[in-house]
Design a protein around this motif. Structure first.
Motif, PDB file in Angstrom:
ATOM      1  N   ARG A  28       0.823  -1.208   0.000  1.00 49.81           N
ATOM      2  CA  ARG A  28       0.000   0.000   0.000  1.00 49.81           C
ATOM      3  C   ARG A  28       0.855   1.255   0.000  1.00 49.81           C
ATOM      4  O   ARG A  28       0.378   2.322  -0.313  1.00 49.81           O
ATOM      5  CB  ARG A  28      -0.931   0.011   1.204  1.00 49.81           C
ATOM      6  CG  ARG A  28      -2.143  -0.865   1.026  1.00 49.81           C
ATOM      7  CD  ARG A  28      -3.165  -0.562   2.090  1.00 49.81           C
ATOM      8  NE  ARG A  28      -2.644  -0.814   3.411  1.00 49.81           N
ATOM      9  CZ  ARG A  28      -3.052  -1.779   4.218  1.00 49.81           C
ATOM     10  NH1 ARG A  28      -4.008  -2.582   3.822  1.00 49.81           N
ATOM     11  NH2 ARG A  28      -2.529  -1.939   5.402  1.00 49.81           N
ATOM     12  N   ARG A  29       2.124   1.150   0.350  1.00 45.45           N
ATOM     13  CA  ARG A  29       3.018   2.301   0.360  1.00 45.45           C
ATOM     14  C   ARG A  29       3.529   2.648  -1.035  1.00 45.45           C
ATOM     15  O   ARG A  29       4.083   3.709  -1.229  1.00 45.45           O
ATOM     16  CB  ARG A  29       4.231   2.038   1.256  1.00 45.45           C
ATOM     17  CG  ARG A  29       3.918   2.047   2.712  1.00 45.45           C
ATOM     18  CD  ARG A  29       5.205   1.895   3.457  1.00 45.45           C
ATOM     19  NE  ARG A  29       4.991   1.740   4.864  1.00 45.45           N
ATOM     20  CZ  ARG A  29       5.953   1.679   5.741  1.00 45.45           C
ATOM     21  NH1 ARG A  29       7.209   1.738   5.342  1.00 45.45           N
ATOM     22  NH2 ARG A  29       5.697   1.551   7.009  1.00 45.45           N
ATOM     23  N   VAL A  30       3.376   1.751  -1.981  1.00 38.19           N
ATOM     24  CA  VAL A  30       3.850   1.981  -3.351  1.00 38.19           C
ATOM     25  C   VAL A  30       2.634   1.990  -4.272  1.00 38.19           C
ATOM     26  O   VAL A  30       1.823   1.078  -4.250  1.00 38.19           O
ATOM     27  CB  VAL A  30       4.850   0.895  -3.801  1.00 38.19           C
ATOM     28  CG1 VAL A  30       5.301   1.142  -5.224  1.00 38.19           C
ATOM     29  CG2 VAL A  30       6.047   0.846  -2.867  1.00 38.19           C
ATOM     30  N   ASP A  31       2.529   3.033  -5.093  1.00 38.10           N
ATOM     31  CA  ASP A  31       1.422   3.155  -6.033  1.00 38.10           C
ATOM     32  C   ASP A  31       1.382   1.924  -6.939  1.00 38.10           C
ATOM     33  O   ASP A  31       2.411   1.471  -7.421  1.00 38.10           O
ATOM     34  CB  ASP A  31       1.617   4.424  -6.872  1.00 38.10           C
ATOM     35  CG  ASP A  31       0.414   4.727  -7.713  1.00 38.10           C
ATOM     36  OD1 ASP A  31       0.271   4.091  -8.782  1.00 38.10           O
ATOM     37  OD2 ASP A  31      -0.374   5.591  -7.310  1.00 38.10           O
ATOM     38  N   PRO A  32       0.187   1.369  -7.194  1.00 38.40           N
ATOM     39  CA  PRO A  32       0.076   0.173  -8.046  1.00 38.40           C
ATOM     40  C   PRO A  32       0.664   0.370  -9.444  1.00 38.40           C
ATOM     41  O   PRO A  32       1.173  -0.578 -10.035  1.00 38.40           O
ATOM     42  CB  PRO A  32      -1.433  -0.068  -8.114  1.00 38.40           C
ATOM     43  CG  PRO A  32      -2.000   0.608  -6.920  1.00 38.40           C
ATOM     44  CD  PRO A  32      -1.097   1.762  -6.616  1.00 38.40           C
ATOM     45  N   ASP A  33       0.601   1.592  -9.982  1.00 37.89           N
ATOM     46  CA  ASP A  33       1.180   1.832 -11.310  1.00 37.89           C
ATOM     47  C   ASP A  33       2.684   1.574 -11.309  1.00 37.89           C
ATOM     48  O   ASP A  33       3.246   1.143 -12.315  1.00 37.89           O
ATOM     49  CB  ASP A  33       0.924   3.277 -11.765  1.00 37.89           C
ATOM     50  CG  ASP A  33      -0.535   3.530 -12.084  1.00 37.89           C
ATOM     51  OD1 ASP A  33      -1.299   2.548 -12.197  1.00 37.89           O
ATOM     52  OD2 ASP A  33      -0.913   4.707 -12.216  1.00 37.89           O
ATOM     53  N   VAL A  45       9.684   9.252  -9.312  1.00 35.41           N
ATOM     54  CA  VAL A  45       8.718   9.115  -8.222  1.00 35.41           C
ATOM     55  C   VAL A  45       8.764  10.316  -7.286  1.00 35.41           C
ATOM     56  O   VAL A  45       9.749  11.058  -7.240  1.00 35.41           O
ATOM     57  CB  VAL A  45       8.973   7.828  -7.398  1.00 35.41           C
ATOM     58  CG1 VAL A  45       8.868   6.592  -8.266  1.00 35.41           C
ATOM     59  CG2 VAL A  45      10.312   7.871  -6.682  1.00 35.41           C
ATOM     60  N   TYR A  98       4.626   7.044   1.622  1.00 37.09           N
ATOM     61  CA  TYR A  98       4.052   6.610   0.355  1.00 37.09           C
ATOM     62  C   TYR A  98       5.001   6.941  -0.787  1.00 37.09           C
ATOM     63  O   TYR A  98       5.689   7.957  -0.749  1.00 37.09           O
ATOM     64  CB  TYR A  98       2.702   7.313   0.111  1.00 37.09           C
ATOM     65  CG  TYR A  98       1.930   6.770  -1.053  1.00 37.09           C
ATOM     66  CD1 TYR A  98       1.261   5.562  -0.958  1.00 37.09           C
ATOM     67  CD2 TYR A  98       1.857   7.459  -2.253  1.00 37.09           C
ATOM     68  CE1 TYR A  98       0.547   5.047  -2.032  1.00 37.09           C
ATOM     69  CE2 TYR A  98       1.144   6.956  -3.337  1.00 37.09           C
ATOM     70  CZ  TYR A  98       0.497   5.752  -3.208  1.00 37.09           C
ATOM     71  OH  TYR A  98      -0.214   5.236  -4.272  1.00 37.09           O
ATOM     72  N   GLY A 100       4.784   7.430  -4.921  1.00 41.32           N
ATOM     73  CA  GLY A 100       3.883   7.534  -6.073  1.00 41.32           C
ATOM     74  C   GLY A 100       4.634   8.015  -7.297  1.00 41.32           C
ATOM     75  O   GLY A 100       5.726   8.580  -7.189  1.00 41.32           O
ATOM     76  N   ARG A 103       3.949  12.197 -11.950  1.00 38.90           N
ATOM     77  CA  ARG A 103       3.213  12.304 -13.203  1.00 38.90           C
ATOM     78  C   ARG A 103       3.404  13.692 -13.819  1.00 38.90           C
ATOM     79  O   ARG A 103       3.422  14.686 -13.095  1.00 38.90           O
ATOM     80  CB  ARG A 103       1.729  12.065 -12.979  1.00 38.90           C
ATOM     81  CG  ARG A 103       1.422  10.709 -12.357  1.00 38.90           C
ATOM     82  CD  ARG A 103      -0.082  10.523 -12.214  1.00 38.90           C
ATOM     83  NE  ARG A 103      -0.455   9.479 -11.289  1.00 38.90           N
ATOM     84  CZ  ARG A 103      -0.439   8.183 -11.540  1.00 38.90           C
ATOM     85  NH1 ARG A 103      -0.027   7.754 -12.702  1.00 38.90           N
ATOM     86  NH2 ARG A 103      -0.813   7.303 -10.645  1.00 38.90           N
TER      87      ARG A 103
END
Length: 161
Positions: A28-33, A45, A98, A100, A103
């Protein structure tokens, strides 16, 4: 003997659940993408920390192949280029909240024109040419990279600026 066997079984089941929860927390700490990336890929990131990042955080990440791009301490984060294969290891860092993807973002003005009725002004031949605008703000960044040569005057009312 039977009570001891039950106690050991309960202890093993508890450890297994705790281990599974810890692994789920790390995911959960790493974005699924990011988890879908090939391990050899490099990911841009943003890492959100539990407290403002410091030199120690950057050194630990650097040791795992991460390259610091921007320190975003005011929002408890930093932007890195990271080998995708190191993401799970970096997520285990106790200071990480986290990770992410960084983007790409771009400003859009799709609602600006109708919001100020500029389309009506344009239809009557008004273009804004020759109009000066004053900006009074508590924090504005200036310089060639932001406004080019269009700033004709600025004034700071803060003694330290």
């Amino acid at each position: 003997m039977k009570k001891r066997t039950i106690s050991i079984s309960v202890a093993i089941a508890t450890l297994a659940c705790a281990s599974a929860l810890h692994a789920q927390d790390r995911k959960r700490r790493v974005d699924p993408d990011l988890m879908a990336l090939h391990p050899d890929a490099t990911a841009s990131v943003i890492v959100r920390f539990k407290a403002a990042p410091n030199a120690s955080n950057h050194a630990r990440f650097g040791a795992k192949g991460a390259r610091l791009r921007h320190d975003l301490g005011i929002v408890r984060a930093s932007a890195y280029d990271v080998p995708a294969g190191a993401l799970a290891d970096l997520a285990n860092d106790p200071d990480v909240e986290y990770i992410g993807p960084d983007r790409p973002l771009a400003g859009t003005l799709w609602a600006a024109e109708p919001a100020i009725n500029a389309n009506t002004a344009y239809s009557h031949g008004y273009t804004g040419s020759g109009v000066a605008v004053a900006v009074i703000d508590s924090g504005i960044q200036s310089g060639e990279d932001v406004w080019g040569s269009r700033i004709v005057y600025n004034q700071s009312f803060v003694a330290s600026a």
